[in-house]
Design an enzyme around this catalytic site. Structure first.
Site, PDB file in Angstrom:
ATOM      1  N   ARG A 133      11.380  -0.845  10.503  1.00 62.25           N
ATOM      2  CA  ARG A 133      10.344  -0.514  11.487  1.00 62.25           C
ATOM      3  C   ARG A 133      10.325  -1.574  12.574  1.00 62.25           C
ATOM      4  O   ARG A 133      10.415  -2.766  12.279  1.00 62.25           O
ATOM      5  CB  ARG A 133       8.971  -0.480  10.796  1.00 62.25           C
ATOM      6  N   ARG A 154      11.430  -5.133   4.705  1.00 56.71           N
ATOM      7  CA  ARG A 154      11.224  -3.717   4.343  1.00 56.71           C
ATOM      8  C   ARG A 154      12.186  -2.777   5.086  1.00 56.71           C
ATOM      9  O   ARG A 154      12.473  -2.968   6.266  1.00 56.71           O
ATOM     10  CB  ARG A 154       9.777  -3.377   4.701  1.00 56.71           C
ATOM     11  N   ARG A 168      -9.349   0.898   8.801  1.00 57.90           N
ATOM     12  CA  ARG A 168      -8.884  -0.450   9.151  1.00 57.90           C
ATOM     13  C   ARG A 168      -9.908  -1.181  10.000  1.00 57.90           C
ATOM     14  O   ARG A 168      -9.682  -2.331  10.358  1.00 57.90           O
ATOM     15  CB  ARG A 168      -7.585  -0.343   9.939  1.00 57.90           C
ATOM     16  N   ARG A 173       0.204  -8.631  13.346  1.00 56.82           N
ATOM     17  CA  ARG A 173      -0.500  -7.646  12.516  1.00 56.82           C
ATOM     18  C   ARG A 173      -1.365  -8.341  11.467  1.00 56.82           C
ATOM     19  O   ARG A 173      -2.462  -7.872  11.135  1.00 56.82           O
ATOM     20  CB  ARG A 173       0.505  -6.699  11.842  1.00 56.82           C
ATOM     21  N   LYS A 198       0.830  -1.220   0.000  1.00 57.41           N
ATOM     22  CA  LYS A 198       0.000   0.000   0.000  1.00 57.41           C
ATOM     23  C   LYS A 198       0.860   1.264   0.000  1.00 57.41           C
ATOM     24  O   LYS A 198       0.593   2.204  -0.730  1.00 57.41           O
ATOM     25  CB  LYS A 198      -0.914   0.045   1.247  1.00 57.41           C
TER      26      LYS A 198
HETATM   27  P1  AMP Z   1       1.046   1.142   8.794  1.00 56.16           P
HETATM   28  O1  AMP Z   1       2.222   2.021   8.539  1.00 56.16           O
HETATM   29  O2  AMP Z   1      -0.157   1.536   7.970  1.00 56.16           O
HETATM   30  O3  AMP Z   1       1.356  -0.321   8.703  1.00 56.16           O
HETATM   31  O4  AMP Z   1       0.601   1.413  10.326  1.00 56.16           O
HETATM   32  C1  AMP Z   1       1.491   1.167  11.400  1.00 56.16           C
HETATM   33  C2  AMP Z   1       0.697   1.003  12.686  1.00 56.16           C
HETATM   34  O5  AMP Z   1       0.007   2.232  12.988  1.00 56.16           O
HETATM   35  C3  AMP Z   1      -0.391  -0.059  12.652  1.00 56.16           C
HETATM   36  O6  AMP Z   1       0.088  -1.365  12.896  1.00 56.16           O
HETATM   37  C4  AMP Z   1      -1.303   0.437  13.784  1.00 56.16           C
HETATM   38  O7  AMP Z   1      -0.767   0.174  15.052  1.00 56.16           O
HETATM   39  C5  AMP Z   1      -1.265   1.948  13.568  1.00 56.16           C
HETATM   40  N1  AMP Z   1      -2.317   2.371  12.601  1.00 56.16           N
HETATM   41  C6  AMP Z   1      -2.126   2.924  11.378  1.00 56.16           C
HETATM   42  N2  AMP Z   1      -3.302   3.178  10.792  1.00 56.16           N
HETATM   43  C7  AMP Z   1      -4.268   2.753  11.646  1.00 56.16           C
HETATM   44  C8  AMP Z   1      -5.683   2.705  11.590  1.00 56.16           C
HETATM   45  N3  AMP Z   1      -6.361   3.148  10.534  1.00 56.16           N
HETATM   46  N4  AMP Z   1      -6.335   2.194  12.672  1.00 56.16           N
HETATM   47  C9  AMP Z   1      -5.678   1.759  13.765  1.00 56.16           C
HETATM   48  N5  AMP Z   1      -4.341   1.751  13.872  1.00 56.16           N
HETATM   49  C10 AMP Z   1      -3.634   2.241  12.819  1.00 56.16           C
END
Ligand code: AMP
Length: 216
Positions: free
Chosen positions: A160, A127, A90, A171, A15
């Site tokens: 990360r 990554r 999400r 996750r 994404k």
């Molecule tokens: P990402 O970079 O999109 O993988 O997001 C990293 C982390 O941020 C996720 O594993 C969640 O802990 C938090 N996070 C990001 N977007 C959301 C969302 N829409 N709802 C809840 N937690 C989020």
């Protein structure tokens, strides 16, 4: 007419990579809730402190915090005619909050990047991110020209904390339980397109743009 494009997909589906490229070519803001949380974390804000524990353990940040943060961001002037969402919604609650907020004239489209589970773990755990410009690399599939250094801005690359294998697996479980139901939600509304997110980033990008052009 305002237009909101939602890129859906499991962790590691691509994404972030696809959204930043697509937003650049469409000239639309790329709004990534994960990036917004990481910025809050690195700036040491109260929101970052509240989100930290959830992020590090692979859990979702509570809906109320995410929704407020997202709505603040998309209230800014650059989002007035539309934006590309990456990592939001999400949960069903987030999707419903977004629907309630958008006017009925806003054109909403969701595209899901479908990637087999075995590839997701490999992609996420390999990554690397740039501390300077947030460019995304992969140790094996998209390595930087010089190890540890961003090819675009020479910034430092890092992994990360939530891309460690055990956290990635958590996750993915959270994704199955809380995020995957959004596919049915957008399908029922007639807004969902499924594309394969398997293969090289360029191939996936071609599929994405073909799909968007087909809908024009
Ligand atoms: P990402 O970079 O999109 O993988 O997001 C990293 C982390 O941020 C996720 O594993 C969640 O802990 C938090 N996070 C990001 N977007 C959301 C969302 N829409 N709802 C809840 N937690 C989020």
């Amino acid at each position: 007419m305002a237009s909101v494009l939602i890129l859906l997909g499991a962790p590691g589906a691509g994404k972030g990579t696809q959204s930043s490229r697509l937003a650049g070519s469409l000239g639309t803001p790329h709004v990534a809730t994960g990036d917004l949380f990481r910025a809050n974390l690195s700036q040491g804000t109260p929101l970052g402190a509240q989100a930290k524990e959830y992020m590090e353990s692979g859990q979702l940040v509570p809906d109320a915090l995410v929704i407020d943060m997202l709505f603040d961001r998309v209230s800014q002037a650059d989002c007035a005619t539309g934006y590309l969402l990456d990592g939001f919604p999400r949960t069903l609650e987030q999707a419903e909050a977004l629907d309630t907020r958008l006017s009925s004239s806003t054109h909403v489209r969701a595209i899901n990047l479908d990637v087999p589970t075995e590839s997701l773990v490999e992609r996420a755990t390999g990554r690397l991110l740039c501390r300077g410009c947030e460019a995304i690399y992969h140790k094996s599939y998209a390595p930087p020209a010089t190890a540890g250094e961003c090819t675009k801005c020479a910034g430092e690359l890092y992994q990360r904390a939530d891309d460690a294998e055990a956290v990635v697996r958590e996750r993915l479980t959270v994704y199955e339980q809380q995020t995957k139901p959004l596919l049915a939600y957008y399908k029922t509304q007639g807004k969902l397109t499924q594309i394969s997110g398997d293969g090289a980033p360029d191939e996936v990008y071609q599929r994405l743009t073909a799909c968007l052009e087909g809908a024009a």
